[in-house]
Motif scaffolding. Structure first.
Motif, PDB file in Angstrom:
ATOM      1  N   GLN A 107      83.983  67.814 -57.853  1.00 11.17           N
ATOM      2  CA  GLN A 107      84.525  67.142 -59.125  1.00 11.17           C
ATOM      3  C   GLN A 107      84.918  65.702 -58.910  1.00 11.17           C
ATOM      4  O   GLN A 107      84.469  64.907 -59.708  1.00 11.17           O
ATOM      5  N   TRP A 108      85.509  65.674 -57.801  1.00 13.19           N
ATOM      6  CA  TRP A 108      86.019  64.097 -57.476  1.00 13.19           C
ATOM      7  C   TRP A 108      84.939  63.361 -57.225  1.00 13.19           C
ATOM      8  O   TRP A 108      84.833  62.050 -57.530  1.00 13.19           O
ATOM      9  N   SER A 109      83.721  63.596 -56.758  1.00 15.67           N
ATOM     10  CA  SER A 109      82.581  62.940 -56.324  1.00 15.67           C
ATOM     11  C   SER A 109      81.967  62.291 -57.500  1.00 15.67           C
ATOM     12  O   SER A 109      81.259  61.369 -57.195  1.00 15.67           O
ATOM     13  N   ALA A 110      82.207  62.568 -58.643  1.00 16.92           N
ATOM     14  CA  ALA A 110      81.570  62.199 -59.734  1.00 16.92           C
ATOM     15  C   ALA A 110      82.135  60.801 -59.901  1.00 16.92           C
ATOM     16  O   ALA A 110      81.440  59.703 -60.486  1.00 16.92           O
ATOM     17  N   SER A 111      83.414  60.546 -59.611  1.00 18.37           N
ATOM     18  CA  SER A 111      84.078  59.093 -59.723  1.00 18.37           C
ATOM     19  C   SER A 111      84.412  58.411 -58.496  1.00 18.37           C
ATOM     20  O   SER A 111      84.934  57.242 -58.344  1.00 18.37           O
ATOM     21  N   ALA A 112      84.363  59.104 -57.423  1.00 25.65           N
ATOM     22  CA  ALA A 112      84.718  58.514 -55.797  1.00 25.65           C
ATOM     23  C   ALA A 112      83.942  59.097 -54.947  1.00 25.65           C
ATOM     24  O   ALA A 112      84.065  59.559 -53.908  1.00 25.65           O
ATOM     25  N   ALA A 113      82.394  58.907 -54.927  1.00 24.00           N
ATOM     26  CA  ALA A 113      81.761  59.337 -54.275  1.00 24.00           C
ATOM     27  C   ALA A 113      81.529  59.042 -52.932  1.00 24.00           C
ATOM     28  O   ALA A 113      81.672  59.693 -51.872  1.00 24.00           O
ATOM     29  N   ASP A 114      81.820  57.636 -52.860  1.00 23.75           N
ATOM     30  CA  ASP A 114      81.711  57.051 -51.534  1.00 23.75           C
ATOM     31  C   ASP A 114      82.952  57.633 -50.581  1.00 23.75           C
ATOM     32  O   ASP A 114      82.803  57.730 -49.632  1.00 23.75           O
ATOM     33  N   SER A 115      84.094  57.464 -51.202  1.00 19.40           N
ATOM     34  CA  SER A 115      85.359  58.026 -50.675  1.00 19.40           C
ATOM     35  C   SER A 115      85.303  59.455 -49.893  1.00 19.40           C
ATOM     36  O   SER A 115      85.585  59.701 -48.853  1.00 19.40           O
ATOM     37  N   VAL A 116      84.476  60.484 -50.863  1.00 19.19           N
ATOM     38  CA  VAL A 116      84.608  61.756 -50.606  1.00 19.19           C
ATOM     39  C   VAL A 116      83.481  61.730 -49.261  1.00 19.19           C
ATOM     40  O   VAL A 116      83.529  62.424 -48.369  1.00 19.19           O
ATOM     41  N   ALA A 117      82.302  60.903 -49.691  1.00 18.43           N
ATOM     42  CA  ALA A 117      81.213  60.962 -48.488  1.00 18.43           C
ATOM     43  C   ALA A 117      81.653  60.449 -47.215  1.00 18.43           C
ATOM     44  O   ALA A 117      81.316  61.124 -46.105  1.00 18.43           O
ATOM     45  N   LEU A 118      82.500  59.551 -47.239  1.00 23.58           N
ATOM     46  CA  LEU A 118      82.773  59.033 -46.050  1.00 23.58           C
ATOM     47  C   LEU A 118      83.832  59.928 -45.295  1.00 23.58           C
ATOM     48  O   LEU A 118      83.678  59.835 -44.047  1.00 23.58           O
ATOM     49  N   SER A 119      84.728  60.426 -45.934  1.00 23.12           N
ATOM     50  CA  SER A 119      85.573  61.471 -45.549  1.00 23.12           C
ATOM     51  C   SER A 119      84.814  62.743 -44.912  1.00 23.12           C
ATOM     52  O   SER A 119      85.145  63.032 -43.651  1.00 23.12           O
ATOM     53  N   LEU A 120      83.864  63.149 -45.563  1.00 19.60           N
ATOM     54  CA  LEU A 120      82.989  64.265 -44.971  1.00 19.60           C
ATOM     55  C   LEU A 120      82.167  63.972 -43.767  1.00 19.60           C
ATOM     56  O   LEU A 120      81.973  64.590 -42.676  1.00 19.60           O
ATOM     57  N   GLU A 121      81.596  62.529 -43.645  1.00 18.84           N
ATOM     58  CA  GLU A 121      80.888  62.074 -42.529  1.00 18.84           C
ATOM     59  C   GLU A 121      81.778  62.158 -41.424  1.00 18.84           C
ATOM     60  O   GLU A 121      81.432  62.402 -40.193  1.00 18.84           O
ATOM     61  N   SER A 122      83.084  61.439 -41.545  1.00 15.50           N
ATOM     62  CA  SER A 122      83.961  61.395 -40.624  1.00 15.50           C
ATOM     63  C   SER A 122      84.471  62.718 -39.832  1.00 15.50           C
ATOM     64  O   SER A 122      84.592  62.728 -38.618  1.00 15.50           O
ATOM     65  N   ALA A 123      84.622  63.477 -40.768  1.00 15.67           N
ATOM     66  CA  ALA A 123      84.873  64.974 -40.400  1.00 15.67           C
ATOM     67  C   ALA A 123      83.736  65.612 -39.549  1.00 15.67           C
ATOM     68  O   ALA A 123      84.118  66.322 -38.574  1.00 15.67           O
ATOM     69  N   LEU A 124      82.611  65.346 -39.947  1.00 16.59           N
ATOM     70  CA  LEU A 124      81.339  65.946 -39.233  1.00 16.59           C
ATOM     71  C   LEU A 124      81.254  65.254 -38.018  1.00 16.59           C
ATOM     72  O   LEU A 124      80.642  66.124 -37.072  1.00 16.59           O
ATOM     73  N   LEU A 125      81.463  64.227 -37.561  1.00 11.64           N
ATOM     74  CA  LEU A 125      81.510  63.853 -36.534  1.00 11.64           C
ATOM     75  C   LEU A 125      82.349  64.453 -35.429  1.00 11.64           C
ATOM     76  O   LEU A 125      82.046  64.283 -34.351  1.00 11.64           O
ATOM     77  N   GLY A 126      83.693  65.014 -35.859  1.00  9.34           N
ATOM     78  CA  GLY A 126      84.418  65.779 -34.773  1.00  9.34           C
ATOM     79  C   GLY A 126      84.297  67.294 -34.838  1.00  9.34           C
ATOM     80  O   GLY A 126      85.106  67.977 -34.366  1.00  9.34           O
ATOM     81  N   VAL A 127      83.198  67.788 -35.505  1.00 13.79           N
ATOM     82  CA  VAL A 127      83.357  69.421 -35.622  1.00 13.79           C
ATOM     83  C   VAL A 127      82.045  69.482 -35.068  1.00 13.79           C
ATOM     84  O   VAL A 127      80.838  69.215 -35.170  1.00 13.79           O
ATOM     85  N   ARG A 128      81.907  70.434 -34.006  1.00 17.57           N
ATOM     86  CA  ARG A 128      80.683  71.066 -33.583  1.00 17.57           C
ATOM     87  C   ARG A 128      80.462  72.548 -33.833  1.00 17.57           C
ATOM     88  O   ARG A 128      79.284  72.956 -33.645  1.00 17.57           O
ATOM     89  N   GLU A 129      81.316  73.342 -34.481  1.00 15.07           N
ATOM     90  CA  GLU A 129      80.961  74.754 -34.690  1.00 15.07           C
ATOM     91  C   GLU A 129      80.089  74.680 -35.613  1.00 15.07           C
ATOM     92  O   GLU A 129      80.211  73.988 -36.734  1.00 15.07           O
ATOM     93  N   PRO A 130      78.879  75.719 -35.648  1.00 16.62           N
ATOM     94  CA  PRO A 130      77.715  75.575 -36.659  1.00 16.62           C
ATOM     95  C   PRO A 130      78.226  75.980 -37.877  1.00 16.62           C
ATOM     96  O   PRO A 130      77.942  75.384 -38.800  1.00 16.62           O
ATOM     97  N   GLY A 131      78.851  76.903 -38.142  1.00 18.22           N
ATOM     98  CA  GLY A 131      79.647  77.345 -39.369  1.00 18.22           C
ATOM     99  C   GLY A 131      80.131  76.205 -40.299  1.00 18.22           C
ATOM    100  O   GLY A 131      80.032  76.001 -41.327  1.00 18.22           O
ATOM    101  N   ALA A 132      81.176  75.557 -39.544  1.00 15.23           N
ATOM    102  CA  ALA A 132      81.923  74.416 -40.061  1.00 15.23           C
ATOM    103  C   ALA A 132      81.048  73.381 -40.578  1.00 15.23           C
ATOM    104  O   ALA A 132      81.001  72.675 -41.438  1.00 15.23           O
TER     105      ALA A 132
END
Length: 715
Positions: A107-132
């Motif tokens: 819901q938030w990505s409709a008005s804050a897409a870049d902020s949500v995407a950057l936070s998800l990208e940052s989290a992805l860099l630090g996560v190795r477990e396939p499910g996560a």
């Protein structure tokens, strides 16, 4: 719980710093967890920064239920950047809370897409477990914009990424609409092998296939129905395994009966000017769980627009997941449902029946595609909450902990939302329907009676009648039918001294709600009952049990050793086809020579039974039944005549009712009462009668939608 709505309204109206302080204190009070949850949702309605300052720390609270409800509450607020990281962390952790957090980020990505995407990208860099990683990538797919697009393309083409992560990226690309680069990537992967290629082929279909209007030769209504926790086929080959219960049987029989009414009308609709385009149900689409290959292969039949009953698959990556744990599959469910409904062309209504992830996903897609919803309302989980509260098991002090496992608050709110959004609602008959709907669900069905229909479920009596005919007029020298041969083989496993006893039979999933373990415990604990009859449990996957099935088997094994159940008079038969079960019910009534005596009984030990198709099937054979005293069975079981209504949570009362049913069957009025039960089902509870009632509902909904569309186009 309904009083929480009053608190929310008052907070939104009179909110201020004092209200925020009071609600903040209530939210972290461990003594009253019910009020704590209500306070979290009330804070969400106070649109002030001070409310955000309270909610943000709750995303990291030690109590899981507070984290979950804070993530949910943020969904109705403006994006708060210091809350995004907490929501992303919950998505990575998965489970029901992760699904709730994902909805808020979507819901938030409709008005804050870049902020949500950057936070998800940052989290992805630090996560190795396939499910996560796959959960994070799936969420990235929900965010519009170039940042998320770049990440999806990178992950999709990276051979070092885990399979489930790449499939999430490919499926996400398929949801974003066609362009040259997406089509190139997905097409290249579609020519491969394995699950990634199968997902890519479906994504290519999503990218390149447009919806089609109703073809000019189609003159009937098209109805969709679904249950995503079962593998449903026309032969009902998996009924009783996992979550493949009565609902699977109902959808198959009902879909067949609906289109049979169209075919049996005996008229050429194309030549009748007095019939509208929605006069009959011409097509039924039944959606259930399936593989990616099945999902792709069924689309040609779905898109054919030919009349009849078609089956479509909604695929999921990974193994079978019990219904209670399937909430994280929301996006995959939406994607699969959307694909089928778009391929089908014009769908006049979709019928939803329960507060689960399938209905949550289907309702979202129905809103996107402007398809009216018909919703069958049942007091679930409301009746369970009421029962647990009355027994003292559920209190204000432990509500949050229980809710974290059972999701009572979310499911109750989902029922409210589905009922409010539905073009028409359907109710099962209940002894006190108006009261139960008002007191348990909060729906006044007398306020707008034109929006509601009371319709009983029904069974295919013809299946029972075929089995009865064979038992009543056996032919000398005729081979034993395969279904009875299977039963005979099981009965031969009984010790000699137990052969010739009447048969108690219960059919259903191995799940605590169905009470199978409770039934075995009651049967084994009563010496008279145990020595007076053998017990046949039909249902469950015994070779590869789900966690719910294993829990029931473990309880059964504590009473009767699982490696020698037949020695003690207990037969665990596993899941069987519906036609086979019908033959076994008849055998319980009339007996099998040298193996089981006639005059058996059927037992439903469910904690709750909204209606009870298996009970109706048993009554149609003439068996006396034992059923829960609450819910639908009380509307058709004549206590002391066609069966007994009992508190199934009381082991002693359950055993007593079963003994009484066996005595009723051999008593002087047994045959008369048996025929009375048969006649009652044939008169009032056939699948054809149910189909006629729902055809009227679907026709009215479709006509209303057609008139509304015409009026809008005329503006």
């Amino acid at each position: 719980m309904r009083c929480a709505d009053d608190l929310t309204v008052a907070s939104s109206r009179d909110g201020g710093s004092r209200a925020v302080r009071l609600l903040a204190a209530a939210a972290i009070d461990p003594v009253d967890q019910l009020t704590a949850i209500a306070a979290v949702h009330a804070l969400a309605r106070i649109f002030d920064d001070s409310a955000d300052d309270v909610l943000v720390p709750l995303l990291s609270h030690d109590s899981g239920y507070l984290r979950e409800h804070a993530a949910w509450a943020f969904g109705i607020r403006l994006p708060r950047l210091d809350a995004v990281a907490g929501l992303v962390r919950m998505v990575s952790e998965g489970g029901f809370s992760g699904m709730v957090a994902q909805r808020t980020l979507e819901q938030w990505s409709a008005s804050a897409a870049d902020s949500v995407a950057l936070s998800l990208e940052s989290a992805l860099l630090g996560v190795r477990e396939p499910g996560a990683r796959s959960r994070l990538v799936e969420t990235i797919g929900l965010v519009p914009g170039r940042i998320s697009e770049r990440m999806l393309r990178t992950v999709a083409m990276d051979p070092d990424e885990p399979l489930e992560t790449r499939t999430a990226a490919v499926a996400g690309l398929g949801d974003r609409g066609a362009n040259d680069e997406r089509t190139r990537i997905v097409t290249a992967l579609a020519f491969g092998e394995g699950e990634l290629a199968a997902v890519a082929r479906l994504a290519l279909f999503d990218l390149t296939t447009a919806s089609h209007p109703r073809p000019p030769w189609s003159h009937g209504t098209t109805i969709a129905q679904l249950f995503l926790h079962a593998d449903i086929d026309g032969a009902l080959s998996r009924v009783g395994s996992g979550d493949n219960g009565g609902i699977a049987t109902l959808l198959v029989r009902l879909g067949d009966a609906l289109v049979a009414g169209h075919r049996a009308s005996g008229v050429d609709l194309s030549s009748r000017s007095d019939l509208t385009a929605t006069e009959q149900v011409e097509r039924v689409l039944t959606l259930s769980r399936g593989t990616h290959e099945t999902a792709l292969s069924c689309l040609s039949e779905v898109a054919s627009t030919l009349s009849g009953h078609a089956f479509a698959a909604v695929p999921f990556v990974g193994g079978v997941t019990p219904a209670a744990d399937a909430w994280p599959r929301r996006i995959a469910a939406q994607r699969g449902i959307r694909r089928v409904l778009r391929a089908a062309g014009t769908v006049d209504a979709i019928h939803l029946r329960m507060a689960d992830v399938g209905s949550l996903a289907a309702a979202t897609v129905a809103r996107e595609l402007d398809i009216p919803i018909v919703f069958t309302v049942a007091p679930d989980p409301h009746a369970v909450i009421d029962s647990l509260e009355r027994s003292g098991t559920l209190t204000r002090g432990n509500f949050g902990a229980v809710d974290e496992a059972e999701h009572f608050w979310f499911r109750a709110r989902l029922v409210q939302r589905l009922a409010a959004d539905a073009a028409h609602t359907v109710f099962f008959p209940r002894p006190d329907l108006e009261r139960d709907m008002r007191d348990l669900v909060g729906i006044d069905i007398t306020a707008h009676p034109e929006r509601h229909t009371v319709a009983a479920e029904g069974i295919d009596v013809a299946v029972i009648e075929r089995s009865l005919a064979g038992a009543r007029t056996p032919r000398d020298g005729a081979p034993v039918p395969p279904a009875l041969a299977e039963l005979d083989a099981l009965l031969h496993g009984l010790p000699e001294h137990r052969r010739g006893l009447p048969l108690l039979i219960s059919v259903g999933r191995l799940h605590r709600v169905k009470g199978m373990a409770s039934l075995v415990e009651a049967w084994a604990a009563d010496p008279t009952l145990h020595e007076g009859g053998n017990l046949l449990i039909v249902g469950g996957d015994l070779e590869h049990p789900s966690p719910d099935e294993q829990e029931q088997l473990s309880r059964i094994g504590a009473v009767v050793p699982l490696d020698g159940t037949a020695e003690h008079g207990l037969i665990l038969a596993g899941h069987r086809a519906n036609d086979t079960v019908s033959s076994w019910l008849v055998a319980a009534r009339f007996g099998r020579p040298g193996l089981n005596a006639p005059h058996g009984a059927y037992v439903c030990a469910s904690v709750k039974e909204e209606f009870g198709l298996a009970l109706l099937e048993a009554m149609a054979t003439g068996l006396p039944v034992v059923a829960p005293h609450a819910g639908g069975p009380a509307t058709y079981v004549e206590h002391g005549v066609t069966g007994f209504l009992v508190d199934t949570t009381d082991s002693g009362a359950l055993a007593g009712a079963i003994c009484a049913a066996l005595e009723l069957a051999v008593g002087p009025f047994g045959p008369e009462y048996a025929e009375r039960g048969c006649a009652m089902v044939a008169r009032s509870f056939t699948i054809q009668a149910m189909a006629r009632s729902l055809t009227q509902v679907y026709r009215d909904v479709a006509n209303a939608s057609e008139e509304a569309t015409w009026a809008l186009n005329a503006l």
